[in-house]
Design an enzyme around this catalytic site. Structure first.
Site, PDB file in Angstrom:
ATOM      1  N   LEU A 141      40.451 -25.014  30.138  1.00 50.42           N
ATOM      2  CA  LEU A 141      41.835 -24.537  30.160  1.00 50.42           C
ATOM      3  C   LEU A 141      41.848 -23.149  29.539  1.00 50.42           C
ATOM      4  O   LEU A 141      41.044 -22.849  28.655  1.00 50.42           O
ATOM      5  CB  LEU A 141      42.738 -25.466  29.331  1.00 50.42           C
ATOM      6  CG  LEU A 141      42.971 -26.886  29.855  1.00 50.42           C
ATOM      7  CD1 LEU A 141      43.815 -27.681  28.860  1.00 50.42           C
ATOM      8  CD2 LEU A 141      43.634 -26.879  31.231  1.00 50.42           C
ATOM      9  N   ASP A 142      42.799 -22.304  29.979  1.00 50.25           N
ATOM     10  CA  ASP A 142      42.959 -20.977  29.364  1.00 50.25           C
ATOM     11  C   ASP A 142      43.226 -21.135  27.871  1.00 50.25           C
ATOM     12  O   ASP A 142      43.775 -22.153  27.442  1.00 50.25           O
ATOM     13  CB  ASP A 142      44.150 -20.233  29.986  1.00 50.25           C
ATOM     14  CG  ASP A 142      43.953 -19.920  31.460  1.00 50.25           C
ATOM     15  OD1 ASP A 142      42.800 -20.005  31.913  1.00 50.25           O
ATOM     16  OD2 ASP A 142      44.952 -19.617  32.135  1.00 50.25           O
ATOM     17  N   LYS A 143      42.918 -20.105  27.126  1.00 52.32           N
ATOM     18  CA  LYS A 143      43.068 -20.129  25.667  1.00 52.32           C
ATOM     19  C   LYS A 143      44.466 -20.585  25.230  1.00 52.32           C
ATOM     20  O   LYS A 143      44.621 -21.360  24.297  1.00 52.32           O
ATOM     21  CB  LYS A 143      42.775 -18.723  25.111  1.00 52.32           C
ATOM     22  CG  LYS A 143      42.776 -18.666  23.594  1.00 52.32           C
ATOM     23  CD  LYS A 143      42.363 -17.293  23.082  1.00 52.32           C
ATOM     24  CE  LYS A 143      42.337 -17.268  21.571  1.00 52.32           C
ATOM     25  NZ  LYS A 143      41.880 -15.981  21.051  1.00 52.32           N
TER      26      LYS A 143
END
Length: 303
Positions: A141-143
């Protein structure tokens, strides 16, 4: 009901009724589609046993038989630095786990020596619970995206889950708050995504990019705040896919300043809410939901 456990670096499995009549070889190669290299290692080690006896690979399986497989993971088990990051584990058994990723945290270390990622937090959980297995994330997942991330605890399960992800047998449902009022109650966004050559991390819709399909359904609209709550599933998992697709529709995610969203929230309003798949060993249907972790709350489901 689980039909497996790990004991002394061996995976012990009770044969399911649905495997009746398969040979050991067919279970590994056809049912599990285990990597050839791994199957070869097991063959050579002659350590796979059934009901306490070492058997040939043409042995027929019957429900209730006990298969014992050595986990040949030592080579893969590069030490992941453990860090107590207060990670919540949503589901866990002997072969896999699902963790709830908070905002502001990478899924895995982005550079050597970095120990602030979800992977480090999960390694700490394993250490704390005296588990000496490897750990591998199956997707990312993105940060600043929160929610469910799936991990494998051995090479066999890792390869099975990788294949399931590739063949779209792992369904992930996201919730997003987007700006504006999306008129259609449901829809499909089918636009290829490629790198933005003017920006190091940004992606963009590009005819020459990779195929990307996002299905969405409107759950609620808030005309006062001018926001729409949508549920999304992906047919592909491209970097920033949901963010790029909704920005392309002129409905960027609230808080997503990289893709034209207003600073409504401290991050883009995107949460990996649910993960569904058939467990690779027990063959049971798994549905795991991730609670929201934002304080103050971003997602008000009653908007």
């Amino acid at each position: 009901m689980e039909n497996f456990k790990i004991t002394n670096q061996h995976l012990i499995i009770d044969v399911l009724q649905s495997w009746n009549g398969l040979t050991l070889e067919k279970l590994f190669r056809e049912r599990w589609k285990a990597p050839k290299k791994l199957v070869h290692e097991w063959r050579m080690s002659k350590e796979v046993s059934m009901n306490g006896n070492y058997v040939t690979w043409s042995t027929i399986l019957n429900e209730g038989d006990k298969i014992r497989i050595p986990l040949l993971d030592h080579a893969e088990n590069e030490t992941v630095q453990a860090a107590d990051l207060g990670i919540t584990i949503l589901y866990e058994d002997d072969v896999l786990l699902i963790a709830n990723k908070p905002a502001g945290m990478e899924t895995h270390p982005s550079q050597p020596g970095d120990a602030h990622s979800l992977l480090n937090g999960v390694a700490h959980h394993l250490q704390k619970t005296s588990q000496t297995c490897m750990i591998k994330h199956i997707h990312r997942l993105d940060k600043d995206t929160t929610g469910a991330v799936l991990f494998a605890k051995n090479r066999l399960i890792g390869s099975m889950l990788d294949r399931m992800l590739e063949e779209r047998e792992i369904k992930r449902t996201y919730l997003a708050l987007v700006e504006g009022n999306i008129k259609k109650d449901e829809g499909e966004i089918k636009e290829n995504i490629g790198r933005d050559r003017h920006h190091a991390t940004r992606r963009r819709v590009s005819p020459t990019g990779q195929t990307a399909v996002t299905h969405y359904r409107v759950l609620n609209r808030d005309s006062k705040k001018n926001l729409t709550l949508v549920s999304c599933t992906l047919e592909s998992g491209r970097t920033h896919q949901i963010r790029v697709h909704f920005s392309h529709l002129n409905h960027p995610l609230a808080g997503d300043t990289l893709y034209g969203g207003k600073k409504t929230f401290p991050r883009q309003a995107l949460h990996a809410r649910k993960i569904e798949f058939i467990h690779p060993i027990s063959e049971e249907k798994m549905i795991v939901e991730a609670p929201f972790t934002d304080r103050p709350e971003i997602f008000d489901l009653n908007i």
